[in-house]
Design a protein around this motif. Structure first.
Motif, mmCIF file in Angstrom:
data_model
loop_
_atom_site.group_PDB
_atom_site.id
_atom_site.type_symbol
_atom_site.label_atom_id
_atom_site.label_comp_id
_atom_site.label_asym_id
_atom_site.label_seq_id
_atom_site.Cartn_x
_atom_site.Cartn_y
_atom_site.Cartn_z
ATOM 1 N N HIS A 131 11.632 7.092 -4.378
ATOM 2 C CA HIS A 131 11.101 5.511 -4.690
ATOM 3 C C HIS A 131 11.969 4.575 -3.819
ATOM 4 O O HIS A 131 11.264 3.600 -3.591
ATOM 5 N N ILE A 132 13.052 4.903 -3.810
ATOM 6 C CA ILE A 132 14.047 3.928 -3.121
ATOM 7 C C ILE A 132 13.738 3.994 -1.541
ATOM 8 O O ILE A 132 13.284 2.640 -0.921
ATOM 9 N N LEU A 133 13.198 4.964 -1.118
ATOM 10 C CA LEU A 133 12.877 4.946 0.281
ATOM 11 C C LEU A 133 11.494 4.413 0.553
ATOM 12 O O LEU A 133 11.320 3.915 1.368
ATOM 13 N N ARG A 134 10.751 4.581 -0.488
ATOM 14 C CA ARG A 134 9.353 3.958 -0.327
ATOM 15 C C ARG A 134 9.249 2.389 -0.336
ATOM 16 O O ARG A 134 8.576 1.732 0.487
ATOM 17 N N ASN A 135 10.209 1.783 -1.228
ATOM 18 C CA ASN A 135 10.489 0.451 -1.202
ATOM 19 C C ASN A 135 11.161 -0.139 -0.024
ATOM 20 O O ASN A 135 10.781 -1.009 0.356
ATOM 21 N N VAL A 156 6.535 0.027 -10.631
ATOM 22 C CA VAL A 156 7.113 1.211 -11.171
ATOM 23 C C VAL A 156 8.449 2.084 -10.445
ATOM 24 O O VAL A 156 8.884 2.725 -11.146
ATOM 25 N N GLY A 157 8.515 1.729 -9.290
ATOM 26 C CA GLY A 157 9.253 2.296 -8.566
ATOM 27 C C GLY A 157 10.686 2.416 -8.867
ATOM 28 O O GLY A 157 11.368 3.298 -9.266
ATOM 29 N N MET A 158 11.144 1.294 -8.939
ATOM 30 C CA MET A 158 12.534 1.047 -9.420
ATOM 31 C C MET A 158 12.725 0.978 -10.910
ATOM 32 O O MET A 158 13.962 1.312 -11.140
ATOM 33 N N ASP A 159 11.658 0.866 -11.542
ATOM 34 C CA ASP A 159 11.755 1.267 -12.793
ATOM 35 C C ASP A 159 12.292 2.857 -13.166
ATOM 36 O O ASP A 159 13.134 3.058 -13.988
ATOM 37 N N VAL A 160 11.599 3.712 -12.352
ATOM 38 C CA VAL A 160 11.696 5.000 -12.545
ATOM 39 C C VAL A 160 13.239 5.125 -12.253
ATOM 40 O O VAL A 160 13.972 6.215 -12.787
ATOM 41 N N VAL A 161 13.896 4.517 -10.847
ATOM 42 C CA VAL A 161 15.093 4.735 -10.709
ATOM 43 C C VAL A 161 16.204 4.330 -11.637
ATOM 44 O O VAL A 161 17.118 5.210 -11.964
ATOM 45 N N ILE A 164 14.296 -6.366 -10.395
ATOM 46 C CA ILE A 164 13.103 -5.582 -9.797
ATOM 47 C C ILE A 164 13.268 -4.165 -10.400
ATOM 48 O O ILE A 164 12.057 -3.385 -10.293
ATOM 49 N N THR A 165 14.101 -3.713 -11.159
ATOM 50 C CA THR A 165 14.097 -2.452 -11.937
ATOM 51 C C THR A 165 13.119 -2.425 -13.199
ATOM 52 O O THR A 165 13.131 -1.549 -14.327
ATOM 53 N N LEU A 166 12.832 -3.877 -13.546
ATOM 54 C CA LEU A 166 12.154 -4.010 -15.071
ATOM 55 C C LEU A 166 10.585 -3.627 -14.873
ATOM 56 O O LEU A 166 9.797 -3.490 -13.887
ATOM 57 N N PRO A 167 9.952 -2.794 -15.884
ATOM 58 C CA PRO A 167 8.828 -1.984 -15.628
ATOM 59 C C PRO A 167 7.836 -3.152 -15.320
ATOM 60 O O PRO A 167 7.685 -3.959 -15.898
ATOM 61 N N ALA A 187 0.233 -7.512 -2.610
ATOM 62 C CA ALA A 187 -0.804 -6.440 -2.792
ATOM 63 C C ALA A 187 -0.432 -5.050 -3.092
ATOM 64 O O ALA A 187 0.792 -4.761 -2.762
ATOM 65 N N VAL A 188 -1.089 -4.528 -3.835
ATOM 66 C CA VAL A 188 -0.730 -2.838 -4.273
ATOM 67 C C VAL A 188 -1.210 -1.998 -3.069
ATOM 68 O O VAL A 188 -2.466 -1.922 -2.508
ATOM 69 N N THR A 189 -0.273 -1.185 -2.543
ATOM 70 C CA THR A 189 -0.626 -0.255 -1.624
ATOM 71 C C THR A 189 -0.355 1.305 -2.273
ATOM 72 O O THR A 189 0.100 1.350 -3.239
ATOM 73 N N ASP A 190 -0.706 2.391 -1.551
ATOM 74 C CA ASP A 190 -0.495 3.580 -2.056
ATOM 75 C C ASP A 190 0.905 4.173 -1.560
ATOM 76 O O ASP A 190 1.368 5.262 -2.140
ATOM 77 N N VAL A 191 1.877 3.221 -1.179
ATOM 78 C CA VAL A 191 3.254 3.329 -0.970
ATOM 79 C C VAL A 191 4.038 2.739 -2.436
ATOM 80 O O VAL A 191 4.803 3.310 -3.029
ATOM 81 N N SER A 192 3.694 1.547 -2.420
ATOM 82 C CA SER A 192 4.348 0.779 -3.529
ATOM 83 C C SER A 192 3.598 -0.495 -4.165
ATOM 84 O O SER A 192 2.629 -0.624 -3.707
ATOM 85 N N GLY A 193 4.131 -1.448 -4.764
ATOM 86 C CA GLY A 193 3.666 -2.459 -5.289
ATOM 87 C C GLY A 193 3.198 -2.782 -6.748
ATOM 88 O O GLY A 193 2.657 -3.636 -6.946
ATOM 89 N N ARG A 194 3.212 -1.345 -7.445
ATOM 90 C CA ARG A 194 2.833 -1.422 -8.632
ATOM 91 C C ARG A 194 3.883 -1.802 -9.770
ATOM 92 O O ARG A 194 3.733 -1.826 -10.943
#
Length: 679
Positions: A414-418, A514-519, A495-498, A505-512
Motif C-alpha cells: 500500500h505504501i509503494l502504491r501511494n 483505504v491504503g494508508m488506513d490499512v497500514v 492520510i491514515t484516516l479511513p 480521481a480514483v484509479t486502480d492503484v490508489s485514490g480510494r
C-alpha cells in the motif's frame, strides 16, 4: 505412484523459483543480452517443467517447457531479449504463479496452456540459415554439448538410501537439484526413465559445472536420502557415462578395509596418472543398489531442514509456559532462606533464558523472504501509471519474527502504491523541476535497540500539509481550531484516516482512501508505530517501527493506584522524575520542556478513568511514543523490568481499546499490556 506427499515441497520450491524468475526478468529488462541471467532463467524454467511433469501438472509443464525452448534460442548469444519478449515471459511467470497458488489452496490448477504457447511461439527468432556442407577433408564438429568457458565436467555416481520412502521420487528430486550446479549432460537411468519408475537405487551422471569436485561432492552429500556420492573428473571423454562403481579389488583396498583414495585431481580438472595403473575388468552397466561403505560413514550432516511452522509455534508456546513457571519458582525461592535453592533457581533461570533465545532464533526470518517480491510489484505499478521508477532495497538481511513478517507485505505494498501514484511525478514534470526523469523509491530496514525500523522513501512531489488542512477542513474531518493548532506531523497522519484521500480521481492503484488506513491498522495490530515525514518537491519518508517479536516482550512494570500494568520497552525513550515547578501550561495542556521541545504530559490515571490522586511535589514521567509522537506519560510508581510472554486477549475483550495482550507474572497475577496507540 502417489505424489500427494510432495505437494507442499512442490509448492514451496515452485514459489521460490518463480520469485527468482521475477528478479532475473527485471535484470533482463535492463539488459536483454545478459547471458548469465538468461542461462539461470533457462535452468529455473527447466526445473519447474520437470517438477510439474513429475507431479502430473501437465499444463504447467507445457508452459514452462515453451519458456525453456524460447530461452534456448538466446543462450548462444544469437540475440537479445527485447521488452516485448520480456513482458511475454513475465506473463508466463504469472500464469505459473496463479496455478501454483491454486494448488497450494488445495484445488486443481485451471491453467490452459494453448493460448500462451501460441503467443510465445510467435516471438521466436527467425530460423537460422542451414549450415554449408563442410569442405572435403574437413574434420567434423563435435556432437556433444560444449560447456561454457571455465566449466569442468565430472562423472558422478550417487546411491539413494535403500530405506528412503518412494526412492524413484527422491531420485528425480535429486536429479533436479543436481541441475542447480550446472548442466546435466547425461544420466543413467535417464530423467524420463526415473519419472516412469525405472530406478533401482543408483544414478550415474555426467555434469558440467563451474564448481569444484569437492563443492559438488558436499552439495550432493547434503541432500536428503543420499547414501553415498562419488565425484571424479570425466577425463578426456566427457560425453561418456561412467559405469557404476564396482566393489574394490583387494589391491585397491587400503588400511582397515576402506577403499583406496581416488587419483589426485589437478586444478585443471585432469586426473594425474599413477605410476602403475591397470585398467579394471569390464563389468555390465547396472546401477548399484547401495554403497559398499556403511551409510553413516559416507553421509555428511545436513545443515538445513524444513520444519512445519506449527511445530515452531507449539515450541514457543511451551517455552512461554516454562518462562512463567520459572518466574513463579523465583518468586517462591526468594521467600526461602536457602543458598543452595537460590543457586539452583538462578542456574535454572539462565538455562530457561538460553532456551528462550534459541527458540526465538528459530522464529526469526530475514526481510528478504518478502522483499524479493516488491521489485516486480513496483515495476508493474509504475508501468500502469506510465512512470519510470528505480526501486532499491537495503537491509534485506534484517530479521523479524515470522508472525510479524507475514503481516508486512500488504502494508508495504500500500505504501509503494501511494508512492508511485501520488509521490513520483511523470518524467516531464520531474524534468521541469530539475529532477532526473526516473524516480527513486528506496525500502530500507535497520535494527534499532529492541525494534526493527522499515523506511520507504521516495523523491517525488511530497505531501503539502496546507492542502491536507484545507481538504480535511472542507470535509469536516477537523475543526477550524484543530486546523490552526495541529502540528504538521499530526496533519500528515490525517492520510491514515479511513476514506481520507486528496486524489482528484480514483484509479486502480490508489485514490480510494483505504491504503494508508490499512497500514495504520496493521501497525496497531503488530504493536508498532507509523511516522510520516515529507518535504514538498523533495519527497516522502514513511517509517514503520516494529517490535522484534510478539511473543516474548521486554516490558516496564508501572502502577497507577493499586493497579499494575506493563508498558513495552520498545516505545520507551526515557524515565524522568519531574518537579511540579518544571511543568508548563499551554492552551490548558500540561507540557514538559525536553531537549528544546515541549512534550505534552498525559496522565495514565485520566486515560484509564481512575480517580485523580492528591497533588505531589514531583511526578514520575515515562517519555514514550504515542501515535507516532513523543509524550510524557505520568504514572504513580515504577515496579521494575521484566521479559514476559504476552498472550492475546480473549475474544470477548478484543473490542476493548488500549490493551494489546495480557501476561502472567511469577506471583500468578495477570497484568494487561498497554497499547498507547489505541488509548
Amino acid at each position: 505412484m502417489d505424489m500427494s506427499k510432495y505437494v507442499k515441497m512442490y509448492v514451496s520450491e515452485s514459489q521460490d523459483r518463480l520469485q527468482r524468475m521475477d528478479a532475473l526478468l527485471l535484470t533482463l529488462e535492463k539488459d536483454g543480452g545478459d547471458r548469465t541471467a538468461i542461462d539461470t532463467l533457462f535452468r529455473e524454467a527447466h526445473s519447474i517443467k520437470g517438477m510439474s511433469a513429475s507431479m502430473g501438472y501437465e499444463e504447467l509443464s507445457k508452459v514452462a517447457h515453451r519458456m525453456e525452448d524460447f530461452l534456448e534460442q538466446f543462450r548462444s548469444g544469437k540475440g537479445a531479449l527485447d521488452r516485448q519478449r520480456v513482458n511475454t515471459l513475465f506473463e508466463g511467470v504469472d500464469l505459473l504463479r496463479r496455478a501454483v497458488e491454486e494448488i497450494a489452496a488445495g484445488g486443481a490448477p485451471t491453467l490452459k496452456s494453448e493460448e500462451y504457447v501460441a503467443k510465445i511461439g510467435s516471438l521466436n527468432l527467425p530460423p537460422a540459415e542451414p549450415p554449408r556442407p563442410p569442405a572435403a577433408g574437413a574434420a567434423p564438429e563435435a556432437s556433444g554439448k560444449e560447456a561454457p568457458p571455465g566449466w569442468s565436467q565430472y562423472a558422478v555416481d550417487l546411491a539413494i538410501a535403500p530405506d528412503a520412502p518412494l526412492p524413484s521420487a527422491r531420485a528425480y528430486i535429486t536429479l533436479r537439484r543436481l541441475r542447480d550446479l550446472g548442466e546435466l549432460v547425461r544420466s543413467v537411468p535417464t530423467v524420463e526413465q526415473v519419472q516412469g519408475g525405472q530406478f533401482t537405487g543408483g544414478l550415474s551422471m555426467v555434469i558440467a559445472t563451474g564448481r569444484s569436485a569437492s563443492e559438488v561432492q558436499a552439495f550432493l552429500a547434503s541432500l536428503p536420502d543420499v547414501a553415498s556420492v562419488s565425484v571424479v573428473p570425466a577425463g578426456m571423454k566427457p560425453d561418456r557415462v561412467p559405469s557404476p562403481p564396482q566393489p574394490p579389488r583387494p589391491s585397491e583396498v587400503g588400511e582397515r578395509g576402506q577403499p583406496a583414495p581416488p587419483p589426485p585431481v589437478e586444478a585443471s580438472g585432469q586426473v594425474q596418472p599413477k605410476a602403475t595403473q591397470s585398467p579394471p575388468p569390464s563389468a555390465p552397466e547396472t546401477p548399484r543398489a547401495a554403497s559398499m561403505e556403511p551409510r553413516g560413514a559416507s553421509r555428511r550432516a545436513t545443515t538445513m531442514m524444513r520444519v512445519d511452522t506449527r511445530l515452531l509455534d507449539d515450541l514457543m508456546d511451551q517455552v512461554g509456559e516454562l518462562i512463567t513457571a520459572n518466574g513463579s519458582l523465583l518468586e517462591v525461592s526468594q521467600a526461602i532462606d536457602s543458598p543452595r535453592l537460590h543457586e539452583n533457581a538462578g542456574r535454572l533461570e539462565g538455562l530457561v533464558k538460553g532456551l528462550q533465545q534459541h527458540a526465538m532464533k528459530l522464529r526469526m526470518m530475514p526481510l528478504e523472504l518478502i522483499a524479493d517480491r516488491f521489485p516486480r510489484a513496483v515495476r508493474d505499478l509504475a508501468r500502469v501509471r506510465g512512470k519510470e521508477v528505480t526501486f532499491e532495497v537495503l537491509g534485506k538481511e534484517t530479521e523479524l519474527d515470522r508472525a510479524i513478517l507475514e503481516e508486512l507485505p500488504d502494508p508495504i505494498l500500500h505504501i509503494l502504491r501511494n508512492a508511485i501514484d501520488h509521490g513520483i511525478e511523470p518524467a516531464e514534470e520531474r524534468v521541469r523541476k530539475g529532477k532526473p526523469p526516473v524516480g527513486t523509491i528506496r525500502l530500507e530496514a535497520t535494527k534499532e535497540r529492541e525494534s526493527v525500523v522499515i523506511r520507504v522513501t521516495d523523491d517525488g512531489r511530497g505531501i503539502d500539509p496546507a492542502i491536507l488542512r484545507r481538504v480535511a477542513l472542507e470535509r469536516g474531518v477537523i475543526t477550524r481550531e484543530q486546523a490552526d493548532t495541529l502540528l504538521d506531523p499530526e496533519i500528515m497522519m490525517l492520510i491514515t484516516l479511513p476514506g481520507f484521500s486528496t486524489a482528484k480521481a480514483v484509479t486502480d492503484v490508489s485514490g480510494r482512501g483505504v491504503g494508508m488506513d490499512v497500514v495504520r491498522g496493521a501497525m496497531e495490530s503488530l504493536r508498532g508505530s507509523l511516522l510520516i515525514d515529507s518535504v514538498v518537491d523533495q519527497g516522502t519518508t514513511i517509517t514503520l517501527k516494529l517490535p522484534l517479536t510478539l511473543v516474548v516482550v521486554a516490558v516496564l512494570l508501572i502502577a497507577v493506584g493499586e493497579e499494575r500494568y506493563a508498558l513495552p520497552v520498545s516505545i520507551v525513550e526515557q524515565i524522568l522524575e519531574v518537579r511540579a515547578e518544571e511543568i508548563q501550561h499551554a492552551q490548558g495542556q500540561e507540557m514538559l520542556a525536553r531537549d528544546g521541545t515541549l512534550l505534552p504530559l498525559i496522565h495514565l490515571r485520566k486515560l484509564l478513568g481512575i480517580p485523580a490522586a492528591g497533588a505531589s511535589a514531583s511526578r514520575l514521567v515515562v517519555v514514550c511514543e504515542m501515535r507516532s509522537r513523543l509524550i510524557g506519560l505520568v504514572v504513580d510508581r515504577f515496579i521494575g523490568y521484566r521479559e514476559v510472554v504476552v498472550k492475546p486477549l480473549d475474544k470477548a475483550l478484543k473490542s476493548v481499546r488500549g490493551f494489546s495482550g495480557v501476561t502472567i507474572l511469577g506471583d500468578g497475577n495477570a497484568l494487561l499490556v498497554l497499547d498507547l496507540n489505541t488509548l
